[in-house]
Design a protein around this motif. Structure first.
Motif, PDB file in Angstrom:
ATOM      1  N   ASN A  81      78.956 119.683   2.436  1.00 57.42           N
ATOM      2  CA  ASN A  81      80.327 120.194   2.323  1.00 57.42           C
ATOM      3  C   ASN A  81      81.330 119.088   2.027  1.00 57.42           C
ATOM      4  OD1 ASN A  81      79.914 119.102   4.896  1.00 57.42           O
ATOM      5  ND2 ASN A  81      81.291 120.545   5.909  1.00 57.42           N
ATOM      6  N   TYR A 128      71.929 121.340  -3.141  1.00 58.66           N
ATOM      7  CA  TYR A 128      73.355 121.621  -3.069  1.00 58.66           C
ATOM      8  C   TYR A 128      74.032 121.000  -4.280  1.00 58.66           C
ATOM      9  CZ  TYR A 128      72.244 123.033   1.655  1.00 58.66           C
ATOM     10  OH  TYR A 128      71.694 123.669   2.739  1.00 58.66           O
ATOM     11  N   GLU A 157      82.907 125.034   2.569  1.00 54.50           N
ATOM     12  CA  GLU A 157      81.636 125.660   2.206  1.00 54.50           C
ATOM     13  C   GLU A 157      80.502 124.646   2.257  1.00 54.50           C
ATOM     14  OE1 GLU A 157      81.190 128.812   1.774  1.00 54.50           O
ATOM     15  OE2 GLU A 157      83.303 129.421   1.721  1.00 54.50           O
ATOM     16  N   GLY A 158      79.349 125.105   2.778  1.00 54.80           N
ATOM     17  CA  GLY A 158      78.162 124.279   2.800  1.00 54.80           C
ATOM     18  C   GLY A 158      77.971 123.573   4.123  1.00 54.80           C
TER      19      GLY A 158
END
Length: 288
Positions: free
Chosen positions: A161, A243, A155-156
């Motif tokens: 990530n 993030y 994810e990301g």
């Protein structure tokens, strides 16, 4: 594997995520797999069946992908032979399928491809959160040669990530790296560089070696032949900026590739090719 590294000082497993369902061994456990005490072997690739990577396990990268590397990734440069996965970097010329006249992009501005190789990964097929990961391989070395075994979070965007370079070589050094996102949107690196000459140079590279990652909720430890290269505390590698999730508290998938040239690999003009990256096995263990 992505972008440049900052040098850190040289210092000398519970959950499973799998996009395709419950992880399992790709075939029966090998007889020579000495399972570490307290662990179970949950997944392995022994490369002892067929002539190509199993597409239920591995996907391919294609084209010019990253780091302004010189190779065009394609399926033709990887095979299984005599119990090994072989990724081959070659000097060969062909039209660039992505060429666009007048483009200023490194991917589309060159009319011809001069080098080819392969990159395979388990993205969308198998991924893991924490565990012991092992690779036994013989890597090619030399100017412009850039083999790697690494992981990325599911994810990301990169680098939020999270990236773990369990094995990487270029520019005469063996690297062991961990990366997350820094305040400027680039990569924050925990990186160790070990000169190949300090290990034995070409003679060392001509033998098989075992690379290992021990990853749990607290730290990521990277080894070669049981020698610790880099131990990184996860608490020291949070993502910065927007993030705010933890890149190393999520499942990661693995990649095996042989890059040529590019930002880190160096020039290839005088490099003997083909170069072959031989992988005996890849295994993943989890705590019982």
């Amino acid at each position: 594997m992505v972008l440049l590294r900052f040098v850190a000082p040289f210092i000398g497993l519970l959950m499973i995520g799998c996009a395709s369902g419950t992880p399992a061994l790709n075939g029966p456990p090998p007889d020579d797999a000495a399972v570490p005490e307290g662990y179970a072997l949950v997944w392995s690739e022994e490369f002892d069946r067929g002539t190509r990577p199993d597409t239920s396990v591995w996907g391919y990268e294609r084209g010019f992908v990253r780091n302004e590397e010189d190779q065009w990734y394609q399926e033709d440069n990887v095979r299984i032979e005599a119990g090994y996965l072989i990724i081959e970097g070659r000097r060969e010329s062909m039209p660039n399928p992505s060429y666009v006249s007048g483009s200023d992009s490194w991917r589309t501005s060159r009319p011809t491809v001069e080098y080819t190789s392969s990159s395979i990964n388990t993205r969308g097929k198998y991924d893991w959160q924490y565990g012991r990961f092992e690779l036994r391989a013989k890597i090619p070395v030399g100017e412009g040669i850039w083999p790697a075994w690494w992981t990325l979070g599911v994810e990301g965007p990169w680098p939020a990530n999270g990236e773990i370079d369990i094995m990487e070589y270029y520019d005469g050094v063996i690297l062991a790296n961990v990366a997350s996102r820094d305040d400027d949107g680039g990569a924050r690196w925990s990186s160790v560089r070990v000169p190949l000459d300090s290990l034995g140079g070409q003679a060392w590279a001509d033998a098989f070696h075992v690379w290992r990652m021990d990853w749990d909720q607290d730290a990521i430890a990277l080894y070669v032949d049981d020698s610790l290269l880099n131990r990184t505390l996860i608490s020291e590698m949070p993502n910065a900026g927007d993030y705010d999730f933890e890149p190393f508290h999520q499942p990661h998938y693995m990649l095996l590739n042989l890059a040529l040239g590019g930002r880190n690999g160096g020039p290839l003009d005088n490099t003997p090719l083909p170069a072959r990256y031989l992988v005996d096995y890849v295994r993943v263990y989890q705590r019982r």
